[in-house]
Design an enzyme around this catalytic site. Structure first.
Site, PDB file in Angstrom:
ATOM      1  NE  ARG A 228      -2.236   0.651   3.777  1.00 53.83           N
ATOM      2  CZ  ARG A 228      -1.556   1.062   4.777  1.00 53.83           C
ATOM      3  NH1 ARG A 228      -1.422   2.517   4.653  1.00 53.83           N
ATOM      4  NH2 ARG A 228      -1.037   0.774   5.679  1.00 53.83           N
ATOM      5  CE1 TYR A 280     -16.773  10.339 -17.037  1.00 49.70           C
ATOM      6  CE2 TYR A 280     -15.375  10.814 -14.876  1.00 49.70           C
ATOM      7  CZ  TYR A 280     -16.271   9.983 -15.834  1.00 49.70           C
ATOM      8  OH  TYR A 280     -16.457   8.731 -15.288  1.00 49.70           O
ATOM      9  CG  ASP A 352      -9.000  15.130 -16.429  1.00 49.80           C
ATOM     10  OD1 ASP A 352      -8.526  14.243 -17.086  1.00 49.80           O
ATOM     11  OD2 ASP A 352     -10.130  14.399 -15.782  1.00 49.80           O
ATOM     12  CE  LYS A 377     -11.710   7.064 -19.742  1.00 48.92           C
ATOM     13  NZ  LYS A 377     -12.172   6.816 -18.489  1.00 48.92           N
TER      14      LYS A 377
END
Length: 673
Positions: A228, A280, A352, A377
């Site tokens: 982690r 978005y 972004d 993406k």
């Protein structure tokens, strides 16, 4: 003591004598290590140089934090550990030695810094210190070498004036903020060694599929302790992304929304964020339904209009977040001027850049402070994993993002990191091909009578001013196209009639995709707050042959304009390239003698044109079915056994029964008393 002075049980040089508490000999080794590291960094400070007050030597550095000091003192800590080993070896050697030379001679021969003379008065401090540094440095070089091995760094678990939370929460890595790669973008994606410390030098970064790492001891931390907090596979991905984005550091998260949420966690209650109004849908939901509950004020503004942005900035504004091009209306924001405006008011700029991967645009080089990617993406490119990336160009921001990644447990898993590392290698090829296809498809759509508007950061898809701005900050127009048809029903039928374009959310895959944002990707935005036209269609162009894509769009537009019902197969699937191939014969054949081979193979039938009407396909299917033989009867599939086969089966069964009976009888006899 930073100037190299060492006190020996309360006696020694005047500087060291200021300390009221005497130092045991075990601490002398640590003091000597700090002295050697400090002298090396300052170019060899003399023994009479007065040490600077604690903290003042860092005033010239903007990153005046405990973590920054820890990182800068990495070499000193490495030398400190080596010094401990040298000191222990010397002590063992002294215990075994029968002779007892003087302290000064012993220190000169062994390389240990000692400020006491033979009488213990400390009068020999100056001579001893002046003669030892070169010999001591040579001894350390023999033990640890001239270069620092980051894979073997040790972090003391407890240290004076250092908290546990001040220790670095992410492994040491290069700062690429000022790095200028001599390689071109296509080579940058491929030429990268993700694990240079691996002794086996693998061609590809291994998957370190482990949750924990064994530590050197209970009082030291290794480079990794818990996945982690850090994992070698994730470090390789983050280093490669930072190199591509020219970032100080990059951090990989479990999804793009996790990355965006981490950026918003940089704000505090009472802060204000300005967000591009064309954003978005998932980000809109996060801002309006989560961030506002944390006391953060969210205001939407058109970031392509700098005057509107400047008027909206207040004393509480801490962050401006935008997309360029925006999703899905492809609005262009001037990142350079927007960054200058934000920094003039002491505001951070977050971009972004999911639609513009680093092979096209690098917003950090234009002044942006934070860059976010949905790695699902273009970084993946195959729609087989989800992930998010946060890239920063400031060291303080890097420490804060790393802390949030570790504290909130949103880091990306090792296997997904491996998939993204693999996807990056082909990113330039995929993006280049998709861009070329998108340019031709945009030209086709601009000239089609059924299309009302086309939103595209290329020629004809936006106004000349926006196009000039985009070309000044990006090397390509991307592969995303949005369009309107003037009718919601027409847009829906167009998407449903597409055979190659898959109707799904997301973008950036090798496959071409289509969707209607108002009912899919941006459906979370309430209708009264939505700034999108209801008939908007978003296309994500893939790497298929552009002639096939244009043919598919053409037939879908013609079918949408007609009043014919949507054709479908008997199974309810829309006719398309679903790779089922129900009209072809199957293999393996159940019984070759029962199923005769047709005289005319299906390959001899002329292949259907991709855009033939449904009636032509039905005729072709009927022709194939006429030549396909009927399936065999059940009696033909399982012939009756012959008489000799029946006799063999019965005999074998009798033998097995006899053996089993004999075994049971023997077992019963042995069980009797």
């Amino acid at each position: 003591v930073r100037a190299g002075h060492v006190a020996d049980r309360g006696t020694g040089c005047p500087v060291c004598a200021r300390r009221a508490r005497p130092r045991p000999r075990q601490q002398q080794a640590k003091v000597a290590a700090n002295a050697a590291g400090s002298a090396e960094r300052r170019g060899g400070a003399g023994p009479d140089e007065m040490p600077a007050p604690r903290g003042e030597e860092w005033n010239c550095w903007t990153a005046n934090t405990a973590k920054a000091r820890k990182n800068d003192d990495m070499s000193a800590r490495r030398i400190e550990n080596a010094c401990w080993r040298v000191w222990n070896m010397e002590r063992q050697a002294q215990a075994q030695s029968q002779a007892s030379p003087s302290p000064v001679a012993r220190s000169r021969s062994s390389g240990r810094l000692d400020c006491s003379d033979e009488t213990g008065s400390g009068s020999g401090c100056s001579d001893a210190v002046q003669k030892q540094p070169s010999d001591y440095a040579e001894m350390l070089e023999m033990k640890i070498g001239r270069e620092l091995d980051f894979a073997r760094c040790r972090f003391p678990a407890k240290q004076e004036n250092i908290r546990y939370d001040d220790l670095p929460t992410f492994p040491v890595r290069p700062n690429f903020a000022t790095f200028r790669n001599s390689l071109r973008p296509a080579s940058e994606c491929v030429v990268f060694d993700g694990c240079p410390e691996d002794p086996y030098h693998p061609s590809n970064t291994p998957i370190y599929q482990t949750s924990t790492f064994v530590q050197p001891s209970c009082s030291e931390f290794g480079a990794y302790d818990y996945t982690r907090s850090g994992n070698p596979t994730r470090t390789a991905l983050e280093k490669h992304v930072a190199l591509l984005e020219q970032a100080a550091a990059a951090f990989a998260f479990a999804s793009g929304m996790a990355a965006l949420h981490t950026v918003m966690r940089l704000l505090r209650s009472g802060d204000e964020v300005l967000v591009n109004e064309d954003i978005y849908g998932g980000m809109h939901r996060l801002l309006t339904q989560d961030c506002t509950n944390s006391g953060i004020t969210v205001r939407f503004v058109d970031t392509s209009n700098l005057n509107s942005v400047e008027k909206a900035i207040t004393s509480r504004t801490k962050l401006i977040h935008t997309e360029s091009p925006s999703n899905p209306r492809m609005r262009i924001s001037d990142l350079r001027r927007l960054a200058d405006l934000a920094h003039r008011y002491g505001v951070l700029l977050s971009v972004d850049s999911t639609m513009m991967p680093p092979v096209i645009c690098k917003p950090l080089s234009f002044g942006a402070d934070i860059v976010v990617h949905s790695a699902t993406k273009f970084f993946s490119g195959h729609a087989d994993c989800t992930g998010g990336l946060v890239c920063v160009r400031d060291a303080d921001l890097a420490h804060r993002v790393a802390f949030l990644q570790n504290a909130e447990g949103t880091a990306l898993a090792p296997f997904e990191c491996f998939l993204f590392l693999r996807g990056i290698k082909t990113m330039h090829l995929r993006v280049k091909c998709a861009q070329e296809n998108a340019a031709q498809i945009a030209t086709f759509l601009l000239n089609h009578s059924s299309i009302k508007e086309v939103y595209f950061p290329g020629r004809g898809g936006c106004d000349p001013t926006s196009l000039a701005i985009h070309r000044a900050q990006a090397s390509g127009q991307g592969s995303m196209i949005s369009l309107t048809t003037g009718s919601v029903e027409f847009s829906r039928r167009f998407c449903d009639f597409c055979r190659i374009f898959k109707t799904t959310v997301s973008f950036g895959s090798v496959n071409s995709l289509c969707e209607m944002p108002c009912t899919m990707s941006h459906a979370s935005i309430p209708a009264e707050k939505r700034t999108l036209p209801d008939d908007l269609v978003r296309l994500s162009i893939g790497i298929e042959d552009v002639r096939d894509l244009i043919a598919d769009i053409s037939q879908a537009l013609e079918a949408a304009a007609s009043k014919t019902p949507l054709p479908s197969t008997a199974t309810g699937r829309v006719e398309g390239f679903d790779s089922v191939f129900e009209d072809l014969p199957v293999l393996p054949q159940v019984c070759s003698s029962a199923i005769p081979t047709p005289n005319k193979s299906p390959q001899q039938v002329p292949l259907a044109d991709p855009i033939l009407p449904a009636s032509a396909h039905h005729e072709l299917d009927a022709a194939v079915l006429r030549e396909t033989p009927a399936p065999p009867a059940p009696s033909q599939l399982r012939p009756k056994p012959k008489s000799n086969e029946i006799v063999s089966i019965v005999a074998a069964a009798a033998v097995v029964g006899a053996v089993a009976g004999a075994g049971l009888t023997l077992a019963w006899r042995r069980s009797r008393p």
